[in-house]
Design an enzyme around this catalytic site. Sequence first.
Site, PDB file in Angstrom:
ATOM      1  N   CYS A 154      -8.393  17.468   4.924  1.00  0.00           N
ATOM      2  CA  CYS A 154      -9.575  18.338   4.818  1.00  0.00           C
ATOM      3  C   CYS A 154     -10.380  18.057   3.567  1.00  0.00           C
ATOM      4  O   CYS A 154     -10.519  18.930   2.694  1.00  0.00           O
ATOM      5  CB  CYS A 154      -9.131  19.786   4.853  1.00  0.00           C
ATOM      6  SG  CYS A 154      -8.122  20.129   6.285  1.00  0.00           S
TER       7      CYS A 154
ATOM      8  N   ARG B 198      -6.570   5.235  -2.609  1.00  0.00           N
ATOM      9  CA  ARG B 198      -7.494   4.364  -3.349  1.00  0.00           C
ATOM     10  C   ARG B 198      -8.966   4.566  -2.971  1.00  0.00           C
ATOM     11  O   ARG B 198      -9.820   4.607  -3.848  1.00  0.00           O
ATOM     12  CB  ARG B 198      -7.096   2.896  -3.217  1.00  0.00           C
ATOM     13  CG  ARG B 198      -5.669   2.601  -3.720  1.00  0.00           C
ATOM     14  CD  ARG B 198      -5.417   1.120  -3.947  1.00  0.00           C
ATOM     15  NE  ARG B 198      -6.205   0.615  -5.044  1.00  0.00           N
ATOM     16  CZ  ARG B 198      -7.350   0.002  -4.925  1.00  0.00           C
ATOM     17  NH1 ARG B 198      -7.831  -0.270  -3.727  1.00  0.00           N
ATOM     18  NH2 ARG B 198      -8.011  -0.382  -5.983  1.00  0.00           N
TER      19      ARG B 198
HETATM   20  N1  LLP Z   1       0.772  -3.648 -17.214  1.00  0.00           N
HETATM   21  C1  LLP Z   1       0.354  -2.416 -17.583  1.00  0.00           C
HETATM   22  C2  LLP Z   1       0.665  -1.952 -18.933  1.00  0.00           C
HETATM   23  C3  LLP Z   1      -0.357  -1.618 -16.679  1.00  0.00           C
HETATM   24  O1  LLP Z   1      -0.782  -0.415 -17.059  1.00  0.00           O
HETATM   25  C4  LLP Z   1      -0.639  -2.108 -15.380  1.00  0.00           C
HETATM   26  C5  LLP Z   1      -1.366  -1.293 -14.407  1.00  0.00           C
HETATM   27  C6  LLP Z   1      -0.166  -3.393 -15.027  1.00  0.00           C
HETATM   28  C7  LLP Z   1       0.518  -4.136 -15.982  1.00  0.00           C
HETATM   29  C8  LLP Z   1      -0.395  -3.996 -13.665  1.00  0.00           C
HETATM   30  O2  LLP Z   1      -1.739  -4.202 -13.424  1.00  0.00           O
HETATM   31  P1  LLP Z   1      -2.229  -5.029 -12.128  1.00  0.00           P
HETATM   32  O3  LLP Z   1      -1.749  -6.450 -12.280  1.00  0.00           O
HETATM   33  O4  LLP Z   1      -1.638  -4.404 -10.938  1.00  0.00           O
HETATM   34  O5  LLP Z   1      -3.704  -4.916 -12.180  1.00  0.00           O
HETATM   35  N2  LLP Z   1      -3.918   2.683  -9.207  1.00  0.00           N
HETATM   36  C9  LLP Z   1      -4.948   1.740  -9.590  1.00  0.00           C
HETATM   37  C10 LLP Z   1      -4.444   0.684 -10.541  1.00  0.00           C
HETATM   38  C11 LLP Z   1      -3.782   1.274 -11.778  1.00  0.00           C
HETATM   39  C12 LLP Z   1      -3.220   0.222 -12.687  1.00  0.00           C
HETATM   40  C13 LLP Z   1      -2.352   0.837 -13.746  1.00  0.00           C
HETATM   41  N3  LLP Z   1      -1.761  -0.097 -14.656  1.00  0.00           N
HETATM   42  C14 LLP Z   1      -5.545   1.142  -8.324  1.00  0.00           C
HETATM   43  O6  LLP Z   1      -5.138   1.502  -7.233  1.00  0.00           O
HETATM   44  O7  LLP Z   1      -6.452   0.317  -8.409  1.00  0.00           O
END
Ligand code: LLP
Length: 413
Positions: free
Chosen positions: A342, A312
């Site tokens: 690296c 992240r």
């Molecule tokens: N629903 C859908 C259709 C999504 O694409 C996502 C997240 C969620 C729910 C859940 O979202 P949350 O409540 O966790 O915000 N890797 C990134 C975050 C990517 C989110 C992708 N989709 C990070 O580390 O910030």
Amino acid sequence: MTAFTYRNGTLCADAVPVSDIAAQVGTPFYVYSETRLRENYRAFYEPLANLKPLICYAIKACANTAVMRVLAEEGAGADVTSGGELERAIHAGVKPEKIIFSGVGKTPEEITAALKLGIHQINAESIPEMRAISAAAAALGVHAPLCLRVNPNVAAHTHYKIATGEMGTKFGIDAAQLEEAMGLAKSLPALDLKGFQVHIGSHLYDYNNFREAYGKLADMVRAWRERGYDLTRLDLGGGVGIPYDGQTQAPFSDYAAVVHGTVGNLGCELAFEPGRRLVGDAGALIARVVYDKRGAAKRFLILDAGMNDLIRPAMYEARHSIMPVKEASSDAVAADIVGPVCETSDLFGEAYLLPGVGQGDLVAIMQGGAYAAAMASTYNGRALVPEVMVSNSTFRVIRRRITVAEQIGWEEG
Ligand code: LLP
């Protein structure tokens, strides 16, 4: 109760000193608090309880089956985005009737697998996908319970890489194509259109973005009902943020008030897909300082955990809080907290103050429950680190270390 607190001068996950876990499993490792997972689920559910929400945990945030099991015991369903996540959710005991299948690129095979299981809902994001879902359902002789993910063209104040609600992103059906999609939903006999879904991005701290999106959704429901559509469901997606290092977040009750105020009186069943809000602060990455490097211009604390374990910071410029495992009050010399990989982006904290921490000491990188272990890789020939679940005063390994020897084995069949 917070999951991670100092007791007798040492950082504990619930009641377990993380140094005890380190002594047994080695570093680095992820640790999760079962208590916190349960608390987070309840804190999400309770302010919305009168709306009888279906809370489908977005398992992409942390797909460990033990984590899912805890949330499922609390009543959570699962929001899955691939056949692999579907398999994991079922394995963890999530009932098909509480599973929502999201994502822009579901393959016909994945759709068929989901329909065979009889899942609660499939969210379609494009016209060709609607056709694929209909074809798969027709071949099985079933009706596909469908929501259309709409792109509300709403800006989400978050990192640009995780904003999904504006025109021009790959997500959802644009307003200009909704007419065609709604016509298709009626004409394809194997589709059973239930309602709409929206997800405008992740880690949102400005709830006005939700207000705007949910308001548009409510208007759509009213307009299409007038045109004879029986719309009974709304899926409000995920996206609620959590505080990272130095950040604040409005209380969850404010988000719940937005939900009540925008879509609360439509008579629709409501579903939510939270990921980060349920697991983000329930986990931490524990690492050891390999070297205390005093360069000419800067001090570096070089950890045995790197960007492959927690991407992240490198990917979204995220700043997680970092804590010494041994509580200390002495003055600290600021240091960049870095990993061994690296790349200059392998940086967890800049000019960070970690009192009492030097070579050989343990540190905890906080907010490590969401998009942390789930996004790990073996980059730089590194092992995948263990995950540990703490339940009050006991702990258990819920994923062991995946050694390099095992990884070599994958390549040799
Ligand atoms: N629903 C859908 C259709 C999504 O694409 C996502 C997240 C969620 C729910 C859940 O979202 P949350 O409540 O966790 O915000 N890797 C990134 C975050 C990517 C989110 C992708 N989709 C990070 O580390 O910030």
